[in-house]
Design a protein around this motif. Structure first.
Motif, PDB file in Angstrom:
ATOM      1  N   UNK A  99       0.825  -1.196   0.000  1.00  0.00           N
ATOM      2  CA  UNK A  99       0.000   0.000   0.000  1.00  0.00           C
ATOM      3  C   UNK A  99       0.865   1.254   0.000  1.00  0.00           C
ATOM      4  N   UNK A 100       1.935   1.226   0.775  1.00  0.00           N
ATOM      5  CA  UNK A 100       2.854   2.367   0.799  1.00  0.00           C
ATOM      6  C   UNK A 100       3.502   2.565  -0.566  1.00  0.00           C
ATOM      7  N   UNK A 106       1.487   6.629  -6.880  1.00  0.00           N
ATOM      8  CA  UNK A 106       0.385   7.516  -7.242  1.00  0.00           C
ATOM      9  C   UNK A 106       0.761   8.978  -7.029  1.00  0.00           C
ATOM     10  N   UNK A 107       1.453   9.269  -5.920  1.00  0.00           N
ATOM     11  CA  UNK A 107       1.915  10.640  -5.676  1.00  0.00           C
ATOM     12  C   UNK A 107       2.906  11.078  -6.743  1.00  0.00           C
ATOM     13  N   UNK A 108       3.770  10.172  -7.163  1.00  0.00           N
ATOM     14  CA  UNK A 108       4.735  10.498  -8.204  1.00  0.00           C
ATOM     15  C   UNK A 108       4.024  10.797  -9.517  1.00  0.00           C
ATOM     16  N   UNK A 109       2.980  10.018  -9.864  1.00  0.00           N
ATOM     17  CA  UNK A 109       2.214  10.286 -11.080  1.00  0.00           C
ATOM     18  C   UNK A 109       1.489  11.623 -10.993  1.00  0.00           C
ATOM     19  N   UNK A 110       0.959  11.935  -9.807  1.00  0.00           N
ATOM     20  CA  UNK A 110       0.274  13.209  -9.642  1.00  0.00           C
ATOM     21  C   UNK A 110       1.248  14.369  -9.772  1.00  0.00           C
TER      22      UNK A 110
END
Length: 115
Positions: A99-100, A106-110
């Motif tokens: 999950x981490x 996901x944060x990197x993609x954002x």
């Protein structure tokens, strides 16, 4: 006196082995591939299945120690559940680490999309 010392040494070694397995599970779960993190939970699940089957095999050879078939089934369920405590802990570590990793990705993609 010697048996007390042996017990303490054995207990300390056992705790060190458990900590080693937990550290190993954390490291395997942090790898890019998801499969290495599933190795230890799979092994402990298979070992619990072997323990459960052993209860049935022992009951089949010597039914006098168990009584009725319901006692055998109850003993098998207890064996399965008690042996799966480590499976649950290792799978929990795996799910937490994955999950981490997914959140970081996901944060990197954002962040890339924001640029």
């Amino acid at each position: 006196m010697a048996s007390a010392v042996f017990f303490v040494v054995f207990f300390v070694i056992l705790i060190a082995v458990y900590i080693g397995f937990i550290v190993l599970q954390i490291r395997l779960s942090k790898m890019d591939s998801k499969w290495p993190g599933l190795v230890l939970p799979s092994i402990t699940l298979l070992l619990s299945l072997v323990a459960t089957i052993t209860v049935f095999v022992k009951a089949g050879t010597d039914m006098s120690g168990y009584g009725s078939m319901w006692n055998v089934v109850l003993s098998a369920i207890i064996a399965f559940l008690s042996n799966n405590v480590s499976t649950i802990v290792l799978a929990g570590i795996y799910m937490y680490q994955r999950d981490r990793i997914n959140r970081r990705a996901e944060l990197a993609r954002m962040n890339v999309q924001d640029l």
